[in-house]
Motif scaffolding. Structure first.
Motif, short mmCIF file in Angstrom:
data_model
loop_
_atom_site.label_atom_id
_atom_site.label_comp_id
_atom_site.label_asym_id
_atom_site.label_seq_id
_atom_site.Cartn_x
_atom_site.Cartn_y
_atom_site.Cartn_z
N GLU A 181 39.69 31.50 40.58
CA GLU A 181 39.59 32.53 41.61
C GLU A 181 39.18 31.93 42.94
O GLU A 181 39.70 32.30 44.00
CB GLU A 181 38.60 33.62 41.18
N LEU B 231 48.32 42.64 40.64
CA LEU B 231 47.41 43.79 40.59
C LEU B 231 47.94 44.78 39.55
O LEU B 231 49.10 45.20 39.63
CB LEU B 231 47.33 44.48 41.96
N PHE C 200 45.91 46.03 47.13
CA PHE C 200 45.92 44.57 47.19
C PHE C 200 44.93 44.05 48.21
O PHE C 200 44.30 43.02 48.01
CB PHE C 200 47.33 44.07 47.54
N GLU D 259 42.06 45.29 49.00
CA GLU D 259 40.72 45.32 48.42
C GLU D 259 40.55 44.22 47.38
O GLU D 259 39.49 43.58 47.31
CB GLU D 259 40.46 46.69 47.78
N GLU D 260 41.59 43.97 46.58
CA GLU D 260 41.51 42.92 45.57
C GLU D 260 41.35 41.55 46.21
O GLU D 260 40.55 40.72 45.77
CB GLU D 260 42.76 42.94 44.69
N GLN E 268 37.83 41.04 47.56
CA GLN E 268 36.88 40.70 46.51
C GLN E 268 37.00 39.23 46.11
O GLN E 268 36.01 38.56 45.81
CB GLN E 268 37.07 41.61 45.30
N THR E 269 38.22 38.73 46.10
CA THR E 269 38.44 37.31 45.79
C THR E 269 37.78 36.42 46.84
O THR E 269 37.14 35.42 46.52
CB THR E 269 39.94 36.99 45.71
#
Length: 384
Positions: A227, A246, A310, A312-313, A316-317
């Protein structure tokens, strides 16, 4: 009259020196790769793969080697208090003259890398033989084991090409030399590893890249998880070509986008002694697979909806990546030091010798903007 003209010419010819100090091919042993491991506090083990040319190889008349081959590859290991001493010991035991001018890869064992590669870097940068386009790698375990598993020098060409892909970093000697003297003294090196493949039904182990190693002040501080590797790649100005998936559980399927380009900008600030960095990341992506019930079209609400998911994902990464760099690895490989140096040269000069605790304390604000440009050429659902 002619004698007056010929005499100076004859004198010049007599003064021309021949190649009295040249080394014949028969006397050469070309180091293709080198592995350096730590044995104890004052001993290293140097493992070299050597290509010994075969001057008797036949030729087809066009300069190509014939059936006789062009040489053989041998692996040797020796110990010493330094690379120079180990190589000298190896030179004493073999009649051929070792040369670094054809070395393609230098692999540093994990134990040596964690203790520090100061002396090894100094030797390689100082000696005139190693070429600047040779590549540096870190390996988990020992470099000796890695090199002993290979008998084909062409494997290193594959390893170098893998290290030059966007998924990793290409770190030549020239690049590393520049990065060491950079503001943070931190950089990334590809991690060399073994992978198994089938060739004509038989298993074969070849060299591959398994990730990235973080180097700070010439020491290995750790390896990036998957990640974090993705996060760092998203922070680079590069064509990425990576699928980031996702899963939309509520839609009984998933949507896959390919991030095609990223643009990252850093905005450093210092207010009342508080160091802060605003990171803006803009991503351009395309949809490459849709197994949900959503019909995606340009300008549709569904397209904007998945952009938000995407976005938001990815955020977070990036948060995970910065947490790993600041709290666990404690190393600035993003470029914060350079950004502060350019905007606040006086403040930077006061902390440059002790940058690590400052980097750890920086308040990072992440802003991501993901735009999907092409939803694909069809809206026909192929799912059951």
């Amino acid at each position: 009259m002619r004698l007056y003209v010929l005499f100076p010419l004859l004198l010049l010819v007599a003064l021309l020196a021949g190649c009295w100090d040249k080394i014949e091919v028969n006397d050469m042993a070309m180091i293709v790769s080198a592995g350096i491991d730590k044995i104890d506090d004052d001993q290293i083990e140097l493992t070299v793969q050597v290509f010994i040319p075969n001057p008797t190889a036949t030729s087809d008349g066009a300069g190509n080697g014939g059936a006789g081959g062009e040489g053989n590859v041998y692996t040797f290991s020796t110990k010493g208090s330094s690379m120079a001493e180990a190589l000298t010991d190896l030179q004493k035991r073999l009649p051929r003259y070792f040369t670094w001018s054809h070395t393609k890869a230098y692999v540093f064992g994990e134990a040596l890398a964690r203790q520090g590669m100061h002396d090894e870097f100094d030797f390689l940068f100082r000696d005139i033989q190693p070429r600047e386009q040779a590549n540096f790698f870190i390996c988990k375990g020992t470099a000796k084991k890695l090199l002993n598993s290979q008998i084909d020098p062409n494997t290193y060409e594959t390893l170098i090409k893998l290290s030059q892909k966007p998924t990793t970093r290409s770190s030549t000697m020239h690049e590393v030399e520049a990065l060491i003297s950079g503001e943070s003294g931190a950089f990334l090196l590809p991690t060399a590893d073994l992978t198994t493949m089938l060739t004509n039904g038989a298993e074969k182990r070849i060299l591959s890249i398994s990730g990235l190693a973080v180097i700070h002040k010439k020491k290995l501080v750790g390896f990036l998880d998957n990640e974090c590797t993705t996060g760092l790649r998203l922070l680079q100005h590069a064509v990425l070509g990576r699928n980031i998936t996702l899963t939309r559980k509520e839609e009984e399927g998933s949507i896959i986008i390919r991030v095609m380009h990223s643009d990252m900008k850093l905005y450093p600030s210092i207010n009342n002694g508080k160091w802060k960095m605003r990171v803006k990341v803009k991503l351009d992506a395309d949809v490459v697979q849709n197994s949900t019930k959503l019909v995606i079209a340009n300008g549709s609400d569904n397209l904007r909806k998945i952009e938000g998911a995407f976005n938001e994902e990815i955020k977070q990464t990036l948060i995970h990546t910065m947490e790993q760099l600041q709290k666990k690895l404690k190393t600035d490989v993003v470029g914060f030091a350079r950004a502060f140096h350019k905007k606040y040269p006086h403040e930077w000069s006061r902390v440059r010798e002790d940058w690590t605790p400052v980097f750890q304390s920086i308040d990072v604000e992440l802003e991501t903007n993901t735009r999907i440009h092409r939803p694909g050429i069809t809206n026909v659902r192929v799912t059951q």
